[in-house]
Design a protein around this motif. Structure first.
Motif, mmCIF file in Angstrom:
data_model
loop_
_atom_site.group_PDB
_atom_site.id
_atom_site.type_symbol
_atom_site.label_atom_id
_atom_site.label_comp_id
_atom_site.label_asym_id
_atom_site.label_seq_id
_atom_site.Cartn_x
_atom_site.Cartn_y
_atom_site.Cartn_z
ATOM 1 N N ARG A 63 53.468 69.757 -1.069
ATOM 2 C CA ARG A 63 53.690 68.735 0.042
ATOM 3 C C ARG A 63 55.053 69.397 0.975
ATOM 4 N NH1 ARG A 63 56.998 64.078 1.870
ATOM 5 N NH2 ARG A 63 58.229 64.176 0.091
ATOM 6 N N VAL A 64 56.108 69.867 0.399
ATOM 7 C CA VAL A 64 57.028 70.279 1.219
ATOM 8 C C VAL A 64 56.769 71.603 1.791
ATOM 9 C CG1 VAL A 64 59.715 71.002 1.018
ATOM 10 C CG2 VAL A 64 58.777 68.843 -0.328
ATOM 11 N N ALA A 67 54.699 71.633 4.894
ATOM 12 C CA ALA A 67 55.575 70.974 5.925
ATOM 13 C C ALA A 67 56.402 72.192 6.577
ATOM 14 C CB ALA A 67 56.553 69.950 5.463
ATOM 15 N N SER A 70 53.866 74.631 8.231
ATOM 16 C CA SER A 70 53.814 74.218 9.759
ATOM 17 C C SER A 70 54.870 74.357 10.377
ATOM 18 C CB SER A 70 53.526 72.733 9.592
ATOM 19 O OG SER A 70 53.221 72.240 10.820
ATOM 20 N N LEU A 71 56.180 74.040 10.080
ATOM 21 C CA LEU A 71 57.007 74.126 10.932
ATOM 22 C C LEU A 71 57.399 75.763 11.375
ATOM 23 C CD1 LEU A 71 59.882 73.120 12.150
ATOM 24 C CD2 LEU A 71 61.176 73.431 9.734
ATOM 25 N N LYS A 74 55.188 76.654 14.153
ATOM 26 C CA LYS A 74 55.531 76.274 15.527
ATOM 27 C C LYS A 74 56.785 76.661 15.884
ATOM 28 C CE LYS A 74 53.574 71.467 14.719
ATOM 29 N NZ LYS A 74 53.781 69.873 14.497
ATOM 30 N N LEU A 117 62.615 69.442 9.767
ATOM 31 C CA LEU A 117 61.772 68.666 8.572
ATOM 32 C C LEU A 117 61.661 67.151 8.993
ATOM 33 C CD1 LEU A 117 61.954 70.430 5.318
ATOM 34 C CD2 LEU A 117 60.064 70.730 6.736
ATOM 35 N N ASP A 119 60.575 65.964 11.621
ATOM 36 C CA ASP A 119 59.331 65.476 12.415
ATOM 37 C C ASP A 119 58.329 65.201 11.329
ATOM 38 O OD1 ASP A 119 60.601 65.510 15.007
ATOM 39 O OD2 ASP A 119 59.856 67.646 15.231
ATOM 40 N N TYR A 120 58.442 65.865 10.056
ATOM 41 C CA TYR A 120 57.570 65.503 9.022
ATOM 42 C C TYR A 120 57.873 64.531 8.181
ATOM 43 C CZ TYR A 120 56.224 70.103 10.908
ATOM 44 O OH TYR A 120 55.768 71.254 11.467
ATOM 45 N N ASN A 121 58.665 63.804 8.502
ATOM 46 C CA ASN A 121 59.220 62.720 7.615
ATOM 47 C C ASN A 121 59.729 63.074 6.189
ATOM 48 O OD1 ASN A 121 58.725 60.668 9.735
ATOM 49 N ND2 ASN A 121 56.614 60.428 8.903
ATOM 50 N N ILE A 122 60.351 64.213 6.292
ATOM 51 C CA ILE A 122 60.987 64.771 4.931
ATOM 52 C C ILE A 122 62.563 64.599 5.290
ATOM 53 C CG2 ILE A 122 61.506 66.715 3.448
ATOM 54 C CD1 ILE A 122 58.430 67.431 3.931
ATOM 55 N N ASP A 126 64.229 62.778 0.184
ATOM 56 C CA ASP A 126 63.127 63.508 -0.353
ATOM 57 C C ASP A 126 63.600 64.628 -0.929
ATOM 58 O OD1 ASP A 126 60.606 61.979 0.747
ATOM 59 O OD2 ASP A 126 61.648 62.493 2.634
#
Length: 219
Positions: A63-64, A67, A70-71, A74, A117, A119-122, A126
Motif C-alpha cells: 500500500r505504502v 503510493a 505513484s508520487l 508524478k 503522501l 494527497d494519498y491520505n497517508i 499511518d
C-alpha cells in the motif's frame, strides 16, 4: 501417592515433620506437573501468529510503496520509483529478515516523503502504525524459535524435577511413615500399597529393591 496422603490428612497433619515433608512434596509435584504441561504445549499457534503478521506487513508494504511509486512518477523521481518497485510475489519469496528490512526501508522512504503522501491520505499516524506492524512481525518471526527453545528448556528441567520428587519420598516420607506402622497399621499399609509400582518389565517384584513411584502413582 500425594492423593492418598492428602485424603488422610487428619492422621498425619499433627506430626510436624510429616506435614513439612508433604508441603515440600506437593510443591515439587506441582512444579513437575507445570513443567510437563509447558513442555507439551503446542507451538502451532506461534507459526499462525507469524503467518498473520507477515500477511499484514506485506499488505502494508504494498500500500505504502504503491503510493510512493505513484508520487515518484508524478514528480519524475526515477530513484524513488526504482526503490519502491515491488510486487506481492517478490515479497512472498523474501525470507523473514529480508521482508522486515524491506518494511523498514519503505517506511523510511515514506517518512522522507510524508508531505507528498498527504494527497494519498497517508499520514504520520499511518507511518506509526506501519512501524508497529513491522515490529510485530519482528517479534512474531522469532516466536517459533523461542517457543522451541523454551520447550527444550522444559524438557531438560523435567528429569531433575522428577528426581526431586523421588528424593523426597525415599529420603523423608518413606522413613517418616514408619512412625505409623504400629500406631496406625491400616494407614501405613495403604501408604505402602500406594507406593507400589506395577513392574511392567515382567520381573518378580519380590526380588526388586523398594519401588519408586511413577508420576501416575503420585497424582
Amino acid at each position: 501417592m500425594a492423593a492418598y496422603m492428602n485424603k488422610n490428612n487428619p492422621i498425619w497433619s499433627g506430626t510436624k515433620a510429616v506435614a513439612d515433608t508433604m508441603a515440600q512434596l506437593n510443591g515439587a509435584l506441582g512444579n513437575v506437573s507445570q513443567t510437563a504441561q509447558d513442555q507439551q504445549t503446542p507451538i502451532v499457534g506461534e507459526e499462525d501468529k507469524k503467518a498473520l503478521a507477515r500477511h499484514d506487513l506485506e499488505d502494508e508494504i504494498m500500500r505504502v510503496a504503491g503510493a510512493l511509486g505513484s508520487l515518484a512518477t508524478k514528480t519524475s523521481d526515477l530513484v524513488l520509483a526504482g526503490q519502491t518497485e515491488l510486487t506481492l510475489a517478490q515479497l512472498d519469496k523474501m525470507d523473514a529478515d529480508t521482508l522486515e528490512e524491506t518494511g523498514n526501508r519503505i517506511a523510511g522512504l515514506a517518512a522522507a516523503n510524508l508531505a507528498g503522501l498527504a494527497d494519498y491520505n497517508i499520514t504520520q499516524a499511518d507511518l506509526t502504525a506501519f512501524n508497529k506492524m513491522t515490529g510485530n512481525f519482528h517479534d512474531a518471526k522469532t516466536g517459533p524459535r523461542t517457543a522451541i527453545a523454551k520447550r527444550s528448556a522444559k524438557t531438560k528441567a523435567l528429569p531433575p524435577g522428577v528426581q526431586s520428587v523421588k528424593s523426597i519420598l525415599r529420603n523423608c516420607l518413606d522413613k517418616e511413615m514408619l512412625l505409623f506402622k504400629k500406631k496406625n497399621p491400616d494407614f501405613y499399609a495403604g501408604y505402602v500399597s500406594a507406593r507400589v509400582v506395577v513392574d511392567r518389565g515382567g520381573h518378580k517384584t519380590g526380588s526388586q529393591p523398594a519401588p519408586t513411584p511413577t508420576l501416575a502413582t503420585q497424582k
